[in-house]
Design a protein around this motif. Structure first.
Motif, mmCIF file in Angstrom:
data_model
loop_
_atom_site.group_PDB
_atom_site.id
_atom_site.type_symbol
_atom_site.label_atom_id
_atom_site.label_comp_id
_atom_site.label_asym_id
_atom_site.label_seq_id
_atom_site.Cartn_x
_atom_site.Cartn_y
_atom_site.Cartn_z
ATOM 1 N N ARG A 194 51.318 39.550 91.418
ATOM 2 C CA ARG A 194 50.679 38.457 91.399
ATOM 3 C C ARG A 194 50.138 38.146 90.126
ATOM 4 N N VAL A 195 50.776 36.778 89.345
ATOM 5 C CA VAL A 195 50.233 36.556 88.083
ATOM 6 C C VAL A 195 50.195 35.070 87.829
ATOM 7 N N SER A 196 49.103 34.630 87.209
ATOM 8 C CA SER A 196 48.895 33.356 87.042
ATOM 9 C C SER A 196 49.765 32.606 85.827
ATOM 10 N N VAL A 197 50.346 31.459 85.751
ATOM 11 C CA VAL A 197 51.208 30.923 84.792
ATOM 12 C C VAL A 197 50.537 29.689 84.354
ATOM 13 N N GLY A 198 50.292 29.473 83.085
ATOM 14 C CA GLY A 198 49.902 28.166 82.439
ATOM 15 C C GLY A 198 48.815 27.261 83.332
ATOM 16 N N SER A 199 48.999 26.322 83.642
ATOM 17 C CA SER A 199 48.106 25.362 84.155
ATOM 18 C C SER A 199 48.267 25.387 85.603
#
Length: 226
Positions: A194-199
């Motif tokens: 799991r990883v966040s991307v941008g906004s």
């Protein structure tokens, strides 16, 4: 990649705490395990404010090439179709009634190509992340704890008992160790990321071995960059 991700559904004691030497070794080889396997079947869930996208397919970690089918969720089907990607390019084959799984051999025509965007696209960021989850050499286990990697808890993925770990920090970006979370098996196999991307407020989720791995064949007339 900016937001701290939250583990859900785990069992047993929760962290964070420092990695043991065994945990550091397993985290250090998890991307190498993907490369050793040559490729992995993946399901990539891409967040979006108007509804997400799900890419179901395979990633070839030797050829740095991904291929699958895209389905929209909670939106119309305008993005549905086949997709193939490299570290620099995306190839799209729109389909009004996209199948559940991409055909083993890409169609010979009706492909549209564009550069893979380095920012501003949750889909492209997700595709790039998926390609980077394989490496031809293990990471340095001794540097994992020094660079902020940590153990967060235990979980089960499709019957596999796993440890949930974060980090390490991205090169030159201290304090980013919490941005990526890995579900790692006892032999170092990667089962989920799991990883966040941008906004985007929700993270990208990449699940492995959700279907049978199908070797990736390039779009006709395209030679992937190695």
């Amino acid at each position: 990649m900016a937001a701290l991700l939250v583990v859900g559904g785990g069992s047993g004691p929760s962290g964070p705490r420092a990695l043991t030497s065994d945990e550091a070794n397993r985290l250090a080889i998890t991307r190498f395990r993907n490369y050793e396997a040559h490729g992995r079947a993946v399901t990539i869930s891409v967040p979006g404010t108007a509804g997400g996208l799900v890419v179901t397919g395979s990633v070839d970690y030797h050829g740095k090439l991904g291929y699958g089918v895209v389905h929209g969720t909670g939106r119309d089907t305008s993005s549905d179709g086949l997709i193939e990607w490299t570290p620099t390019s995306v190839f799209v084959h729109p389909m009004a009634n996209a199948p559940a799984h991409a055909p083993a051999s890409p169609p010979r025509s009706a492909w549209y190509s564009r550069p893979l965007k380095s920012s501003g696209s949750a889909l492209d960021s997700s595709l790039a992340i998926a390609l980077k989850l394989g490496s031809d050499r293990p990471d340095n286990a001794e540097l994992m704890p020094q660079n902020g990697a940590a153990w967060w808890g235990k979980d089960q993925v499709d019957g596999h008992r796993v440890d949930v770990m974060t980090g390490p920090s991205s090169p030159g970006r201290s304090g980013t160790a919490g941005n990526v979370r890995y579900w790692v098996g006892s032999d170092g196999s990667m089962y989920r990321v799991r990883v966040s991307v941008g906004s985007e407020s929700q993270p990208v989720v990449i699940r492995f071995d959700t279907q049978k791995y199908v070797p990736v064949k390039p779009v006709p007339g395209v030679t992937p960059a190695r």
